[in-house]
Write an enzyme that holds these catalytic residues in place. Structure first.
Site, PDB file in Angstrom:
ATOM      1  N   HIS A   1      -7.874  -1.566  36.894  1.00  0.00           N
ATOM      2  CA  HIS A   1      -9.331  -1.294  37.194  1.00  0.00           C
ATOM      3  C   HIS A   1      -9.189   0.329  36.785  1.00  0.00           C
ATOM      4  O   HIS A   1      -8.373   0.734  36.610  1.00  0.00           O
ATOM      5  CB  HIS A   1      -8.946  -1.502  38.655  1.00  0.00           C
ATOM      6  CG  HIS A   1      -8.238  -0.420  39.621  1.00  0.00           C
ATOM      7  ND1 HIS A   1      -7.168  -0.563  40.570  1.00  0.00           N
ATOM      8  CD2 HIS A   1      -8.096   1.120  40.157  1.00  0.00           C
ATOM      9  CE1 HIS A   1      -6.824   0.314  40.961  1.00  0.00           C
ATOM     10  NE2 HIS A   1      -6.970   1.305  40.382  1.00  0.00           N
TER      11      HIS A   1
ATOM     12  N   ASN B   1      -3.509  -3.090  37.787  1.00  0.00           N
ATOM     13  CA  ASN B   1      -4.337  -4.812  37.842  1.00  0.00           C
ATOM     14  C   ASN B   1      -5.070  -4.444  37.088  1.00  0.00           C
ATOM     15  O   ASN B   1      -6.231  -5.289  36.764  1.00  0.00           O
ATOM     16  CB  ASN B   1      -4.679  -5.133  39.310  1.00  0.00           C
ATOM     17  CG  ASN B   1      -6.089  -4.209  39.834  1.00  0.00           C
ATOM     18  OD1 ASN B   1      -6.158  -3.130  39.176  1.00  0.00           O
ATOM     19  ND2 ASN B   1      -5.794  -4.277  41.351  1.00  0.00           N
TER      20      ASN B   1
ATOM     21  N   ASP C   1     -14.646   8.091  41.561  1.00  0.00           N
ATOM     22  CA  ASP C   1     -15.054   7.321  42.813  1.00  0.00           C
ATOM     23  C   ASP C   1     -14.696   7.854  43.953  1.00  0.00           C
ATOM     24  O   ASP C   1     -14.037   9.577  43.655  1.00  0.00           O
ATOM     25  CB  ASP C   1     -14.027   6.212  42.612  1.00  0.00           C
ATOM     26  CG  ASP C   1     -12.565   6.517  41.592  1.00  0.00           C
ATOM     27  OD1 ASP C   1     -12.454   8.090  42.317  1.00  0.00           O
ATOM     28  OD2 ASP C   1     -11.724   5.392  41.954  1.00  0.00           O
TER      29      ASP C   1
ATOM     30  N   GLU D   1     -12.137  -3.000  41.073  1.00  0.00           N
ATOM     31  CA  GLU D   1     -11.159  -3.774  40.628  1.00  0.00           C
ATOM     32  C   GLU D   1     -11.759  -5.434  39.789  1.00  0.00           C
ATOM     33  O   GLU D   1     -12.624  -5.692  40.045  1.00  0.00           O
ATOM     34  CB  GLU D   1     -10.911  -4.316  42.359  1.00  0.00           C
ATOM     35  CG  GLU D   1     -10.693  -3.101  43.239  1.00  0.00           C
ATOM     36  CD  GLU D   1      -9.781  -2.885  42.783  1.00  0.00           C
ATOM     37  OE1 GLU D   1      -8.679  -2.556  42.351  1.00  0.00           O
ATOM     38  OE2 GLU D   1      -8.679  -2.356  44.126  1.00  0.00           O
TER      39      GLU D   1
HETATM   40  C1  GLP Z   1      -6.812   5.112  41.750  1.00  0.00           C
HETATM   41  C2  GLP Z   1      -7.701   5.787  41.191  1.00  0.00           C
HETATM   42  C3  GLP Z   1      -7.918   5.385  39.407  1.00  0.00           C
HETATM   43  C4  GLP Z   1      -6.285   5.692  38.857  1.00  0.00           C
HETATM   44  C5  GLP Z   1      -5.397   4.717  39.160  1.00  0.00           C
HETATM   45  C6  GLP Z   1      -4.094   4.763  38.894  1.00  0.00           C
HETATM   46  O1  GLP Z   1      -6.503   3.822  41.759  1.00  0.00           O
HETATM   47  N1  GLP Z   1      -8.605   5.123  42.055  1.00  0.00           N
HETATM   48  O2  GLP Z   1      -9.006   6.427  39.020  1.00  0.00           O
HETATM   49  O3  GLP Z   1      -6.914   5.270  37.619  1.00  0.00           O
HETATM   50  O4  GLP Z   1      -5.366   4.867  40.619  1.00  0.00           O
HETATM   51  O5  GLP Z   1      -3.119   5.595  39.757  1.00  0.00           O
HETATM   52  P1  GLP Z   1      -2.088   6.032  38.870  1.00  0.00           P
HETATM   53  O6  GLP Z   1      -2.859   7.780  38.104  1.00  0.00           O
HETATM   54  O7  GLP Z   1      -1.487   7.421  40.351  1.00  0.00           O
HETATM   55  O8  GLP Z   1      -0.874   5.203  38.813  1.00  0.00           O
END
Ligand code: GLP
Length: 255
Positions: free
Chosen positions: A138, A136, A67, A143
């Protein structure tokens, strides 16, 4: 689904890196699906160490990131292209032209998403997809409510995700409202998935993804439909699971 519960973040990161390194050694032209966020940073550090100390070779490896924020130039320190260069690509011998991140500045976003999907197919599909998980549930930026059949497209970020990610920006107003993300259908088409989760803040999402019903309201639960998923957590992220899960996978080789 294989669930592996490690003592801590270092052990989780080491296992994920070993699994990816095994694949790269056995298939030098591997296609890796990569993720951003704080969770995979330890895995990337370990892959960099393996490259520097053990000669792990990325010369032929191709990557596709999950992404990218819409509207951030690649020079912005919070763009996912910048993150990947900074946390991995600049420290290994990968060819930059073999690394792909969705184009958050594309004029024709729909065409660029279609092209992203086409390029993945042209490279033979993703061998292993690394994932984190949002609080959440995702994955990527898919989402809650995302179609389980979705492909790469633009998504509106939820308030919760923008708040979670605001820690990386000066204020919440600077967090982009939209992102381009591989769809859940895109992720389900990959040959293998490794999802990483640490800390208690991920315990509810992991419980819903692993032991809850398959529902668009927890996008990670769609992984129950994938035939080759390994979920690697620390003790805290596993604290709301009711099953008894091992600390070691029953196989390491990802051929
Ligand atoms: C973002 C990314 C996800 C990731 C999520 C959790 O939303 N698009 O790919 O898994 O954050 O992030 P973190 O690893 O910092 O908790």
């Amino acid at each position: 689904m294989e669930v592996i519960v490690k003592e801590n973040y270092e052990q989780m990161s080491r296992l994920a890196a070993e699994m990816i390194a095994d694949l790269v050694r056995s298939k030098p032209r591997s296609v890796l699906g990569l993720a951003t966020g704080s969770t995979p940073v330890g895995t990337y550090k370990e892959l960099i160490r393996m490259h520097k100390e053990d000669g792990l070779d990325f010369d032929q490896v191709v990557t596709f990131n999950l992404d990218e924020y819409v509207g951030l130039p690649t020079t912005h320190t919070e763009s996912y292209r910048y993150f990947m260069n900074d946390n991995l690509f600049n420290h290994i011998n990968i060819r930059k032209e073999n690394t792909h991140v969705p184009d958050g500045l594309a004029k024709d976003v729909t065409a660029s998403c279609t092209e992203y999907e086409r390029m993945m197919v042209e490279h033979g599909g993703i061998d292993v997809q690394l994932l984190g998980i949002g609080g959440n549930g995702h994955i990527g930026f898919d989402e809650p409510g995302s179609s389980l059949a979705s492909r790469t497209r633009v998504k509106t970020l939820t308030k919760e995700t923008r708040e979670d990610n605001s820690r990386f920006f000066a204020s919440i107003d600077e967090v982009p409202k939209y992102a381009i993300t591989m769809g859940i259908g895109t992720i389900l088409d990959t040959r293998r998935v490794i999802l990483l989760a640490n800390k208690e803040s991920k315990a509810d999402a992991i419980s819903a993804a692993v032991e809850g019903p398959i529902t668009a309201m927890c996008p990670a639960s769609a992984l129950q439909l994938h035939p080759a998923v390994t979920i690697i957590t620390d003790k805290a992220a596993a604290s709301k699971l009711t099953g008894n899960y091992p600390a070691e996978p029953h196989r390491l080789i990802l051929k």
